[in-house]
Design a protein around this motif. Sequence first.
Motif, short mmCIF file in Angstrom:
data_model
loop_
_atom_site.label_atom_id
_atom_site.label_comp_id
_atom_site.label_asym_id
_atom_site.label_seq_id
_atom_site.Cartn_x
_atom_site.Cartn_y
_atom_site.Cartn_z
N ILE A 82 0.90 -1.26 0.11
CA ILE A 82 0.04 0.04 0.09
C ILE A 82 0.86 1.26 0.06
N LEU A 83 1.93 1.31 0.78
CA LEU A 83 2.84 2.44 1.00
C LEU A 83 3.54 2.52 -0.55
N ASN A 84 3.88 1.61 -1.11
CA ASN A 84 4.74 1.58 -2.21
C ASN A 84 3.52 2.08 -3.39
N SER A 85 2.42 1.65 -3.33
CA SER A 85 1.38 2.22 -4.36
C SER A 85 1.21 3.79 -4.12
N TRP A 86 1.28 4.24 -2.74
CA TRP A 86 0.84 5.63 -2.50
C TRP A 86 2.15 6.47 -3.05
N ALA A 87 3.21 5.90 -2.72
CA ALA A 87 4.72 6.58 -3.29
C ALA A 87 4.57 6.68 -4.56
N VAL A 88 4.25 5.73 -5.46
CA VAL A 88 4.12 5.76 -7.10
C VAL A 88 3.18 6.74 -7.53
N ASN A 89 2.06 6.67 -6.90
CA ASN A 89 1.04 7.73 -7.26
C ASN A 89 1.32 9.05 -6.82
N LEU A 90 1.97 9.34 -5.73
CA LEU A 90 2.38 10.67 -5.12
C LEU A 90 3.62 11.17 -6.48
N GLU A 91 4.53 10.16 -6.62
CA GLU A 91 5.51 10.68 -7.62
C GLU A 91 4.93 11.15 -9.08
N LYS A 92 3.83 10.31 -9.37
CA LYS A 92 3.05 10.75 -10.69
C LYS A 92 2.30 11.99 -10.40
N LEU A 93 1.71 12.46 -9.41
CA LEU A 93 1.09 13.50 -9.19
C LEU A 93 2.03 14.60 -9.27
N LEU A 94 3.15 14.68 -8.59
CA LEU A 94 4.28 15.65 -8.55
C LEU A 94 4.71 15.85 -9.99
N ASP A 95 4.93 14.81 -10.76
CA ASP A 95 5.58 15.04 -11.94
C ASP A 95 4.29 15.56 -12.92
N LEU A 96 3.04 15.48 -12.97
CA LEU A 96 2.25 16.07 -13.44
C LEU A 96 1.89 17.54 -13.14
N VAL A 97 2.15 17.75 -11.74
CA VAL A 97 2.15 19.30 -11.30
C VAL A 97 3.45 19.83 -11.91
N GLU A 98 4.42 19.49 -11.84
CA GLU A 98 5.77 19.93 -12.45
C GLU A 98 5.37 20.24 -13.94
N LYS A 99 4.87 19.35 -14.64
CA LYS A 99 4.74 19.66 -16.14
C LYS A 99 3.83 20.68 -16.26
N SER A 100 2.61 20.68 -15.65
CA SER A 100 1.58 21.84 -15.76
C SER A 100 2.19 23.18 -15.42
N CYS A 101 2.84 23.31 -14.34
CA CYS A 101 3.72 24.70 -14.03
C CYS A 101 4.57 24.95 -14.90
N HIS A 102 5.32 24.15 -15.69
CA HIS A 102 6.07 24.45 -16.88
C HIS A 102 5.53 24.84 -18.10
N GLN A 103 4.29 24.17 -18.38
CA GLN A 103 3.32 24.68 -19.35
C GLN A 103 2.78 25.92 -19.19
N ILE A 104 2.27 26.13 -18.01
CA ILE A 104 1.75 27.62 -17.61
C ILE A 104 2.67 28.59 -17.99
N HIS A 105 3.83 28.51 -17.49
CA HIS A 105 4.92 29.35 -17.37
C HIS A 105 5.31 29.42 -18.91
N LYS A 106 5.35 28.52 -19.68
CA LYS A 106 5.57 28.81 -21.06
C LYS A 106 4.45 29.70 -21.97
N GLU A 107 3.35 29.46 -21.62
CA GLU A 107 2.21 29.85 -22.14
C GLU A 107 2.36 31.56 -21.85
N THR A 108 2.64 31.50 -20.50
CA THR A 108 2.84 33.19 -20.02
C THR A 108 3.90 33.77 -20.61
N MET A 109 4.99 33.31 -20.94
CA MET A 109 6.14 33.86 -21.67
C MET A 109 5.42 34.20 -23.21
N VAL A 110 4.85 33.37 -23.69
CA VAL A 110 4.37 33.60 -25.20
C VAL A 110 3.44 34.73 -25.09
#
Length: 215
Positions: free
Chosen positions: A180-208
């Motif tokens: 269960i802990l490993n599953s949570w860790a994997v899901n959390l890692e995926k969530l953080l990766d998604l947040v990072e990509k979203s922030c990067h995309q927002i920053h890119k669109e703001t600059m454009v």
Amino acid sequence: MITSKYVAVISQYMRFPSVKEDPTQWIPVLRKICWYLVLSPHDPMQSSLLNSTLEDKNLSEISHFRFLLKQLVTMEVIQWTALWNTFQNEFENEKNMLGGPLGDKAAEDLRQRVIEHNILVVSKYYSRITLKRLAELLCLSVQEAEKHLSDMVVSKALVAKIDRPVGIVCFQTAKDSNDILNSWAVNLEKLLDLVEKSCHQIHKETMVHKAALKV
């Protein structure tokens, strides 16, 4: 005697110091241990005692009891009627038990253990099964099969979900705390990766957008 005390009685029998030294005593005691093992609910303690008893070389002297125990560790459905016809006389004639003679309550417990074993066997071979088919394999009515299955889920003997409207049972593999802990860790890692990509995309669109305003 209530079912939860069967394993405790086995421990009492195993403490008899003179049994192993007297051949006239160990066979009757070993028979009683076998009965209490098959009457005990499946759990780590019962499983450990069951396997250690199967390794006892003296069990070869009462081969039909070895056959009885062997059925409980074999992943095959046990036919209750055939089992009861084979052992009923010995079961009813077993006397001088520490918890009292094997009576109607013990007979009910034996049937319950067989049903639980069979449900566990089915859960190993099926991920999905209809309640009707499950009942057929258990030689029970649909209502009885659902009740026994529900009781095992509540006691956490297995993990399953029943979809009553469509009559489907879904068996699931139980996960330990590490899984269960490993599953949570994997899901959390995926969530953080998604947040990072979203922030990067927002920053890119703001600059454009800012660059477009300067033109």
